[in-house]
Design an enzyme around this catalytic site. Structure first.
Site, PDB file in Angstrom:
ATOM      1  N   ASN A  43       5.312   4.806  11.349  1.00  0.00           N
ATOM      2  CA  ASN A  43       5.010   4.229  10.036  1.00  0.00           C
ATOM      3  C   ASN A  43       6.298   4.251   9.218  1.00  0.00           C
ATOM      4  O   ASN A  43       6.737   5.305   8.770  1.00  0.00           O
ATOM      5  CB  ASN A  43       3.912   5.075   9.374  1.00  0.00           C
ATOM      6  CG  ASN A  43       3.538   4.570   7.996  1.00  0.00           C
ATOM      7  OD1 ASN A  43       4.123   3.602   7.483  1.00  0.00           O
ATOM      8  ND2 ASN A  43       2.567   5.211   7.386  1.00  0.00           N
ATOM      9  N   ARG A  74       2.385   0.809  11.998  1.00  0.00           N
ATOM     10  CA  ARG A  74       1.627   0.404  10.807  1.00  0.00           C
ATOM     11  C   ARG A  74       2.381  -0.758  10.162  1.00  0.00           C
ATOM     12  O   ARG A  74       3.570  -0.647   9.857  1.00  0.00           O
ATOM     13  CB  ARG A  74       1.546   1.562   9.829  1.00  0.00           C
ATOM     14  CG  ARG A  74       0.891   1.123   8.557  1.00  0.00           C
ATOM     15  CD  ARG A  74       0.785   2.243   7.578  1.00  0.00           C
ATOM     16  NE  ARG A  74       0.048   1.766   6.407  1.00  0.00           N
ATOM     17  CZ  ARG A  74       0.346   2.124   5.176  1.00  0.00           C
ATOM     18  NH1 ARG A  74       1.344   2.945   4.932  1.00  0.00           N
ATOM     19  NH2 ARG A  74      -0.368   1.666   4.169  1.00  0.00           N
ATOM     20  N   HIS A  92      -5.342  -0.625   2.932  1.00  0.00           N
ATOM     21  CA  HIS A  92      -5.989   0.612   3.436  1.00  0.00           C
ATOM     22  C   HIS A  92      -7.070   0.284   4.464  1.00  0.00           C
ATOM     23  O   HIS A  92      -7.989   1.077   4.689  1.00  0.00           O
ATOM     24  CB  HIS A  92      -6.693   1.396   2.300  1.00  0.00           C
ATOM     25  CG  HIS A  92      -5.787   2.028   1.296  1.00  0.00           C
ATOM     26  ND1 HIS A  92      -6.104   2.062  -0.042  1.00  0.00           N
ATOM     27  CD2 HIS A  92      -4.614   2.681   1.418  1.00  0.00           C
ATOM     28  CE1 HIS A  92      -5.158   2.698  -0.710  1.00  0.00           C
ATOM     29  NE2 HIS A  92      -4.231   3.085   0.169  1.00  0.00           N
ATOM     30  N   ARG A 100      -0.172   3.013 -10.633  1.00  0.00           N
ATOM     31  CA  ARG A 100      -0.432   1.568 -10.765  1.00  0.00           C
ATOM     32  C   ARG A 100      -1.575   1.314 -11.745  1.00  0.00           C
ATOM     33  O   ARG A 100      -2.525   2.098 -11.789  1.00  0.00           O
ATOM     34  CB  ARG A 100      -0.815   0.966  -9.411  1.00  0.00           C
ATOM     35  CG  ARG A 100       0.279   1.028  -8.393  1.00  0.00           C
ATOM     36  CD  ARG A 100      -0.136   0.285  -7.127  1.00  0.00           C
ATOM     37  NE  ARG A 100       0.704   0.679  -6.028  1.00  0.00           N
ATOM     38  CZ  ARG A 100       0.255   1.068  -4.839  1.00  0.00           C
ATOM     39  NH1 ARG A 100      -1.034   1.071  -4.588  1.00  0.00           N
ATOM     40  NH2 ARG A 100       1.098   1.415  -3.897  1.00  0.00           N
ATOM     41  N   GLU A 125      -5.388   7.843   9.544  1.00  0.00           N
ATOM     42  CA  GLU A 125      -4.880   6.493   9.813  1.00  0.00           C
ATOM     43  C   GLU A 125      -4.033   6.452  11.085  1.00  0.00           C
ATOM     44  O   GLU A 125      -4.087   5.486  11.837  1.00  0.00           O
ATOM     45  CB  GLU A 125      -4.076   5.994   8.609  1.00  0.00           C
ATOM     46  CG  GLU A 125      -4.989   5.649   7.448  1.00  0.00           C
ATOM     47  CD  GLU A 125      -4.260   5.351   6.146  1.00  0.00           C
ATOM     48  OE1 GLU A 125      -3.883   6.314   5.459  1.00  0.00           O
ATOM     49  OE2 GLU A 125      -4.077   4.171   5.828  1.00  0.00           O
TER      50      GLU A 125
END
Ligand code: ADP
Length: 405
Positions: free
Chosen positions: A7, A93, A182, A243, A386
């Site tokens: 990743n 990823r 996600h 965010r 993940e």
């Protein structure tokens, strides 16, 4: 089958090496940080050397970071292999797959081109993801490389859900639409929750809440992503660590005009300086925020109120959008660990039959139901993984290639 999961972010490379032969076993993991500096920090541990090692390596780019990973795996003292790294494939990823990928894909020149095309809508994520693929192709020639996309699971959203209210050409010509992110995590925890509910995945309606530094909520309708809170980019949706989440888009134009901000400055304001951090003035770290709020810090309390309120609003909307839900699933750093936040989210959902069990909610179990047995709407905590999911998806692609001959 052994799968190396990679990743790559702009200045980091995270990896995990799995043996999926019997039960999945994590063999080694590591993180190269501060890629691009004179010296980079490398943390590593393996089955053979379970104590975490912190090393200094030269990693001016992702190819050198991959070389550092390879050197560690081959190291005579703490490596796992002698001479060659015995893995069957590398799973990467990749954040944005646009509309091209509703599944993972073996990396071919065509797939690389499609990932590169998505750089326009994911300028921060796709370039390092591609750099990682290139570096692994160079370092491990001949080994299958598989791209696993954050957006893929959400490709089942129907057009009336993924379209924005812009002129149609913005979608048709410029591919502006909701994509969602996600996806690997939402799918992983939704599948696991269906197992826990002893139901077929394509029969359940779930609302999965991935709550971490970045947060998103997904309506999983009969085993498929039907709607999700993130959009063209990960900025849309609930309030996050740094965010904004949803906001009147005119705010952006107004601020840029009145405060004379460039697109880059505005981007930084929206993505890095807002969210619970911007509102509280404290931090994006939920643990710290909870501490401050408990001690009476007014803006920390306000940030938490907004964070919880917006999640509740999304859950309510998704229950309506799916015509009901079997369970709510919490995951991610906050979803898995922040007992008080989960309680505050469940409490106002009493009107749709959610009844929190405080003892279950506070228990040490990692995977658990947190509502009472009589609750009409169940809520579960399901830890995400993940990397393991990327490893499993990579194996599936490699096996299907082998079958196809
Ligand atoms: P990322 O989106 O970067 O992968 P994570 O999923 O690791 O983030 O989640 C990070 C968030 O989880 C941080 O806000 C952190 O404070 C929060 N978190 C981790 N452990 C706890 C805990 N025990 N209680 C409350 N919040 C926690």
């Amino acid at each position: 089958m052994r799968i190396l999961v990679v990743n790559c972010g702009s200045s980091s490379l995270k990896f995990k090496l799995y043996d999926l032969t019997a039960a999945a076993t994590l063999m080694a993991e590591g993180l190269v940080e501060e890629i691009g500096r004179e010296k980079s920090r490398f943390t590593y541990k393996s089955n053979k050397s379970p104590d975490k090692r912190v090393l200094e390596v030269v990693a001016k780019d992702h190819t050198q970071a991959v070389a550092a990973m390879k050197d560690a795996l081959l190291h005579p003292e703490y490596g796992l292999f002698q001479g060659t790294i015995e893995v069957d494939a590398v799973g990467h990823r990749v954040v944005h797959g646009g509309e091209k990928f509703s599944n993972s894909a073996l990396v071919t020149p065509g797939v690389r081109g499609a990932i590169a095309e998505c750089i326009a809508i994911a300028p921060l994520h796709n370039p390092p993801n591609l750099a990682g693929i290139t570096a692994c192709e160079t370092t491990f020639p001949g080994l299958p490389q598989v791209a696993v996309f954050d957006t893929a699971f959400h490709q089942t959203m129907p057009p009336h859900v993924f379209m924005y209210g812009l002129p149609y050409e913005q979608y048709d010509v410029h591919h502006i639409r909701k994509y969602g992110f996600h996806g690997t995590s939402h799918e992983f925890v939704a599948r696991r929750c269906a197992e826990l509910l002893k139901k077929d995945f394509d029969e359940v309606n779930l609302i999965t809440c991935h709550l971490g530094n970045g947060s998103s909520i997904t309506a999983v309708k009969r085993g498929k992503s039907f709607d999700t809170s993130m959009g063209l980019t990960p900025l849309e949706g609930v309030l996050m660590g740094t965010r904004t989440g949803d906001m009147d888009p005119a705010v952006v134009l107004y601020i840029m005009d009145k405060q004379k901000l460039t697109p880059q400055e505005m981007n930084k304001l929206l993505n890095n300086m807002s969210g619970v951090k911007g509102i509280s003035g404290v931090s994006n770290d939920m643990r710290l925020l909870l501490e401050k709020a408990d001690a009476g810090h007014r803006r920390a309390q306000l940030a938490l109120d907004i964070f919880v309120y917006r999640i509740v609003k999304y859950i309510g909307a998704y229950v309506a959008a799916m015509g009901g839900a079997d369970a709510i699933v919490f995951t991610g750093g906050i979803g898995e660990n922040a007992t008080a936040i989960r309680a505050r989210i469940i409490e106002p959902l009493a009107f749709i039959g959610a009844e929190l069990d405080p003892v279950r909610n506070g228990s040490d179990a990692k995977e658990k139901v947190i509502t009472t047995d009589t609750s009409r709407l169940a809520a579960w905590v399901v830890p995400t993984n993940e990397e393991l999911s990327i490893a499993q998806k990579t194996r599936a692609i490699v096996e299907s290639q082998l079958r196809a001959g």
